[in-house]
Structure formats: C-alpha cells, structure tokens
Design a protein around this motif. Structure first.
Motif: not given
Length: 253
Positions: A24-28, A78-79, A92-96, A110-114
C-alpha cells in the motif's frame, strides 16, 4: 509514492511490478528497459524512487545514476540487481539501498520504507549527488551524511575529530557521532591541512580543538582536546605534531 522500474529484462520488471502492487502507498509510475528510456521518461514525468538494475546494454545503471546529478530534483535510487560485486560503487553514487535478486518482498518493503522517509529530503540528496559527481574545486567545507531515514549536512568546522572505521569514518561532533561512507585517506585529500592534522593512522583532529600535547605514562603521547577527549598520538606522527605546535603551524580554525 511513485516508483520507476528500470531493468532490461522484462520478467524482472514484471516481478517488481507485482511486488509493488501488494504494497500500500506505492504506485508504479512507469517501466523502462534502458537508461536512455528512463531519462526520456523523467523528462516528461516524475518519479520519487527508481528501482534500477546495474548491468544494462548501452548505459549501465551506475552511469545513469551519475548522470542524474544534473537534475534539479533527482529521484532516490535503489539498485536491484543479480550482481553482488557493485555494491560499493552503488553507494558511491549515493544509492539508498542495494537489493540482490531474486528479490525478497520483505527486503524490498524495508528498502522502500527507508526511501519513503527520505523523499522529503530530495534536495539534500541532490546536493550530495552533485558533490560526488562534480566536486567543487578546493577543500571541502561540509559533508552530506546518510543514515536511516535522513541526510545530514555536516559542517566540517563542527567536527571535533575523525576516526577511521574501515570503509567508513566516524565524525565526532559535540553532541553525537555520525558514520560516513568514505575512507580516511580519501577524506583527508579534501581537508584543509591548516584545519585538520593527522595524529594517528586512524585519527584526524581539528586543529582548533587542540589544548595540550603530553607524554603519557607508557612513553607515548596524547592530545587533549577542548571537548575533554584525550586521543593517542602515534610515534609515527608525534614528532611532526610537536614540531607544528612549537612553530605555531597548527592554529585554531
């Protein structure tokens, strides 16, 4: 939150789309099979976060991530990749975050929440990305430090001392300590030697903090800082520190 999926493999894009539909809360916002297609998408549409593959034809995900620094408000990255070996380059390219395929839905959530916690700090993220890709000539005056859910802009004039921690450095500030993704040797190249001095292979001290240089009971030497900390001075650096102090080359910053 709008997510752009960028992967040259159709089944990988499908898997991510289905995973996002259950959250919930995420849209492609869109799906692209290449970095050029993703760039064209961002020219006409918006995305908060990019789920980005690393190895793609024509232009890699890492190259595409670097190119985003020219944008005023680039999406967070996010890779998502089958290749484990690019994690350090990604950060190094500031990926989260860096997720290895096959994607675990709990790990993706978890990654999306962050990332969601950081979306209101995209301006700070953009400055950090531009600072890495197109560093301003001269000595650094501040750092963009990422931690879970936030990006801190740290003025180097507020740092008391810096300590090595492997591929990271600990930035000791008056009220807290932050962990920054950078090696000691890399950071030292960008610090003004009039403001920071090496006292140990693992420690740099801001000159304005130095209060006293003393011989310890074991025959070694220590520095006392204005904040009250006492730090070891290694034999390798003690003569240079003592000479600089006596000649007044180390001065308050």
């Amino acid at each position: 939150m709008k997510v752009l999926i960028v992967d040259d493999e159709a089944h990988a894009r499908t898997n991510l789309r289905f995973a996002l539909q259950s959250l919930p809360g995420w849209e492609v916002a869109g799906e692209c099979a290449s970095a050029p297609a993703a760039r064209a998408f961002l020219d006409s549409s918006d995305a908060d976060i990019i789920l980005l593959d690393v190895q793609m034809p024509v232009e890699s995900g890492l190259e595409f991530a670097r190119s985003l620094s020219s944008r005023e408000d680039p999406p967070l990255i996010i890779f998502v990749t089958a290749h484990r070996g690019h994690a350090l380059e990604a950060f190094d390219v500031h990926a989260l975050d860096y997720i290895v395929k096959p994607v675990d839905e709990g790990r993706l959530q978890q990654a999306l929440a962050r990332a969601g916690q950081l979306c209101d700090q995209r301006a700070a993220y953009a400055r950090a990305l531009r600072g890495f890709v197109n560093p301003i000539p001269g000595y650094w005056t501040e750092l963009a430090v990422r931690s879970v859910g936030r990006i801190d802009r740290v003025k180097l004039s507020d740092v008391l001392w810096i300590e090595s921690a492997g591929n990271y450095v600990e930035l000791h500030l008056p009220q807290r300590t932050l962990l920054h993704r950078c090696t000691m040797s890399e950071l030292e190249r960008h610090l003004d030697p009039a403001h920071f001095v090496r006292i140990h292979r693992r420690i740099l001290v801001r000159c304005g903090q130095i209060v006293a240089f003393r011989q310890a009971n074991d025959g070694g030497h220590t520095l006392t800082l204005a904040c009250g900390a006492e730090l070891p001075v290694s034999e390798r650096f003690s003569a240079a520190v003592k000479a600089s102090l006596s000649r007044g080359l180390i001065r308050p910053s």
